[in-house]
Design a protein around this motif. Structure first.
Motif, PDB file in Angstrom:
ATOM      1  N   GLU A  13      72.484 -21.714  53.763  1.00 55.11           N
ATOM      2  CA  GLU A  13      72.280 -22.485  54.991  1.00 55.11           C
ATOM      3  C   GLU A  13      73.322 -22.189  56.067  1.00 55.11           C
ATOM      4  O   GLU A  13      73.442 -22.937  57.029  1.00 55.11           O
ATOM      5  CB  GLU A  13      72.252 -23.979  54.657  1.00 55.11           C
ATOM      6  CG  GLU A  13      71.144 -24.364  53.673  1.00 55.11           C
ATOM      7  CD  GLU A  13      69.768 -23.883  54.098  1.00 55.11           C
ATOM      8  OE1 GLU A  13      69.413 -24.041  55.290  1.00 55.11           O
ATOM      9  OE2 GLU A  13      69.045 -23.336  53.243  1.00 55.11           O
ATOM     10  N   SER A  14      74.077 -21.084  55.935  1.00 53.38           N
ATOM     11  CA  SER A  14      75.111 -20.757  56.915  1.00 53.38           C
ATOM     12  C   SER A  14      74.550 -20.206  58.226  1.00 53.38           C
ATOM     13  O   SER A  14      75.274 -20.089  59.210  1.00 53.38           O
ATOM     14  CB  SER A  14      76.099 -19.751  56.323  1.00 53.38           C
ATOM     15  OG  SER A  14      75.452 -18.514  56.068  1.00 53.38           O
ATOM     16  N   ALA A  15      73.254 -19.862  58.232  1.00 58.09           N
ATOM     17  CA  ALA A  15      72.625 -19.316  59.434  1.00 58.09           C
ATOM     18  C   ALA A  15      71.161 -19.732  59.456  1.00 58.09           C
ATOM     19  O   ALA A  15      70.567 -20.026  58.418  1.00 58.09           O
ATOM     20  CB  ALA A  15      72.733 -17.792  59.444  1.00 58.09           C
ATOM     21  N   ALA A  38      68.080 -21.186  69.823  1.00 54.73           N
ATOM     22  CA  ALA A  38      69.391 -21.758  70.138  1.00 54.73           C
ATOM     23  C   ALA A  38      69.236 -23.124  70.788  1.00 54.73           C
ATOM     24  O   ALA A  38      69.962 -24.062  70.460  1.00 54.73           O
ATOM     25  CB  ALA A  38      70.176 -20.814  71.047  1.00 54.73           C
ATOM     26  N   ARG A  52      70.003 -25.286  67.634  1.00 51.51           N
ATOM     27  CA  ARG A  52      71.458 -25.255  67.798  1.00 51.51           C
ATOM     28  C   ARG A  52      72.209 -24.745  66.559  1.00 51.51           C
ATOM     29  O   ARG A  52      73.125 -25.393  66.058  1.00 51.51           O
ATOM     30  CB  ARG A  52      71.970 -26.620  68.205  1.00 51.51           C
ATOM     31  CG  ARG A  52      71.325 -27.150  69.467  1.00 51.51           C
ATOM     32  CD  ARG A  52      72.180 -28.125  70.180  1.00 51.51           C
ATOM     33  NE  ARG A  52      71.497 -28.732  71.322  1.00 51.51           N
ATOM     34  CZ  ARG A  52      71.223 -28.133  72.481  1.00 51.51           C
ATOM     35  NH1 ARG A  52      71.567 -26.901  72.664  1.00 51.51           N
ATOM     36  NH2 ARG A  52      70.624 -28.783  73.449  1.00 51.51           N
ATOM     37  N   PRO A  53      71.836 -23.569  66.063  1.00 54.43           N
ATOM     38  CA  PRO A  53      72.514 -23.036  64.873  1.00 54.43           C
ATOM     39  C   PRO A  53      73.889 -22.469  65.208  1.00 54.43           C
ATOM     40  O   PRO A  53      74.159 -22.110  66.360  1.00 54.43           O
ATOM     41  CB  PRO A  53      71.579 -21.913  64.423  1.00 54.43           C
ATOM     42  CG  PRO A  53      71.009 -21.400  65.712  1.00 54.43           C
ATOM     43  CD  PRO A  53      70.822 -22.640  66.566  1.00 54.43           C
ATOM     44  N   THR A  54      74.753 -22.368  64.209  1.00 55.60           N
ATOM     45  CA  THR A  54      76.043 -21.711  64.405  1.00 55.60           C
ATOM     46  C   THR A  54      75.884 -20.201  64.300  1.00 55.60           C
ATOM     47  O   THR A  54      76.737 -19.452  64.771  1.00 55.60           O
ATOM     48  CB  THR A  54      77.069 -22.189  63.366  1.00 55.60           C
ATOM     49  OG1 THR A  54      76.564 -21.931  62.067  1.00 55.60           O
ATOM     50  CG2 THR A  54      77.352 -23.671  63.525  1.00 55.60           C
ATOM     51  N   ALA A  55      74.783 -19.751  63.671  1.00 53.64           N
ATOM     52  CA  ALA A  55      74.503 -18.321  63.520  1.00 53.64           C
ATOM     53  C   ALA A  55      73.006 -18.128  63.288  1.00 53.64           C
ATOM     54  O   ALA A  55      72.315 -19.040  62.825  1.00 53.64           O
ATOM     55  CB  ALA A  55      75.287 -17.743  62.350  1.00 53.64           C
ATOM     56  N   THR A  81      73.288 -10.717  60.439  1.00 48.68           N
ATOM     57  CA  THR A  81      73.618 -12.005  61.044  1.00 48.68           C
ATOM     58  C   THR A  81      74.279 -11.831  62.403  1.00 48.68           C
ATOM     59  O   THR A  81      74.835 -10.765  62.712  1.00 48.68           O
ATOM     60  CB  THR A  81      74.559 -12.836  60.152  1.00 48.68           C
ATOM     61  OG1 THR A  81      75.732 -12.067  59.879  1.00 48.68           O
ATOM     62  CG2 THR A  81      73.898 -13.250  58.853  1.00 48.68           C
ATOM     63  N   ARG A  84      76.664 -14.497  64.938  1.00 47.83           N
ATOM     64  CA  ARG A  84      77.265 -15.796  65.232  1.00 47.83           C
ATOM     65  C   ARG A  84      76.894 -16.214  66.649  1.00 47.83           C
ATOM     66  O   ARG A  84      76.788 -15.373  67.547  1.00 47.83           O
ATOM     67  CB  ARG A  84      78.795 -15.723  65.110  1.00 47.83           C
ATOM     68  CG  ARG A  84      79.247 -15.536  63.704  1.00 47.83           C
ATOM     69  CD  ARG A  84      79.607 -16.878  63.097  1.00 47.83           C
ATOM     70  NE  ARG A  84      79.772 -16.761  61.667  1.00 47.83           N
ATOM     71  CZ  ARG A  84      79.046 -17.432  60.796  1.00 47.83           C
ATOM     72  NH1 ARG A  84      78.117 -18.247  61.172  1.00 47.83           N
ATOM     73  NH2 ARG A  84      79.249 -17.296  59.504  1.00 47.83           N
ATOM     74  N   GLN A  85      76.727 -17.503  66.831  1.00 44.06           N
ATOM     75  CA  GLN A  85      76.467 -18.054  68.149  1.00 44.06           C
ATOM     76  C   GLN A  85      77.791 -18.416  68.815  1.00 44.06           C
ATOM     77  O   GLN A  85      78.726 -18.821  68.116  1.00 44.06           O
ATOM     78  CB  GLN A  85      75.584 -19.302  68.052  1.00 44.06           C
ATOM     79  CG  GLN A  85      74.138 -18.990  67.734  1.00 44.06           C
ATOM     80  CD  GLN A  85      73.491 -18.198  68.826  1.00 44.06           C
ATOM     81  OE1 GLN A  85      73.424 -16.971  68.749  1.00 44.06           O
ATOM     82  NE2 GLN A  85      73.021 -18.861  69.862  1.00 44.06           N
TER      83      GLN A  85
END
Length: 122
Positions: free
Chosen positions: A40-42, A71, A75-78, A118, A120-121
């Motif tokens: 769930e990291s991205a 986005a 609003r994901p972090t990646a 991947t 990152r945002q």
């Protein structure tokens, strides 16, 4: 190029241009390929264009439009994409959008090789 959510319950989004369907983006588990190691990291995303539109330079804009939508709505972090290893053109497009290859695997469905990338945002 615009977008129109088709079903908020399953993460699929239609890509339209001048009222015409040109492709789709998908977000979440449906963007994963069986056999890959995901967490769930991205936020996973996948998609495609209508076959007759491939090779016309629309891929980058289509993916960028989908990422913009993702986005704003999730609003994901990646973001994470999974691309078939043979699809060098798609790999170049997503790398041009800031994605970095992390690992490869063979799909459990047909044994084909895939690359997980991947981004990152900010």
């Amino acid at each position: 190029m615009g977008r129109l959510p088709t079903d908020s319950r399953n993460g699929y989004v239609a890509l339209v241009d001048k009222g015409e369907l040109i492709g789709y983006r998908v977000f979440g588990p449906d963007g994963r390929v069986p056999g890959g190691e995901y967490d769930e990291s991205a936020l996973d995303t996948g998609g495609g264009l209508r076959p007759e539109l491939t090779g016309r330079g629309l891929g980058k804009q289509a993916i960028a439009t989908g990422l913009e939508y993702g986005a704003a709505h999730f609003r994901p972090t990646a973001f994470r994409v999974t691309v078939a290893s043979f699809n060098i053109r798609a790999q170049r497009v997503v790398q041009g959008l800031g994605f970095v290859p992390n690992r490869t695997f063979n799909a459990t469905t047909d044994g084909r090789s895939f690359v997980i990338m991947t981004r990152r945002q900010p």
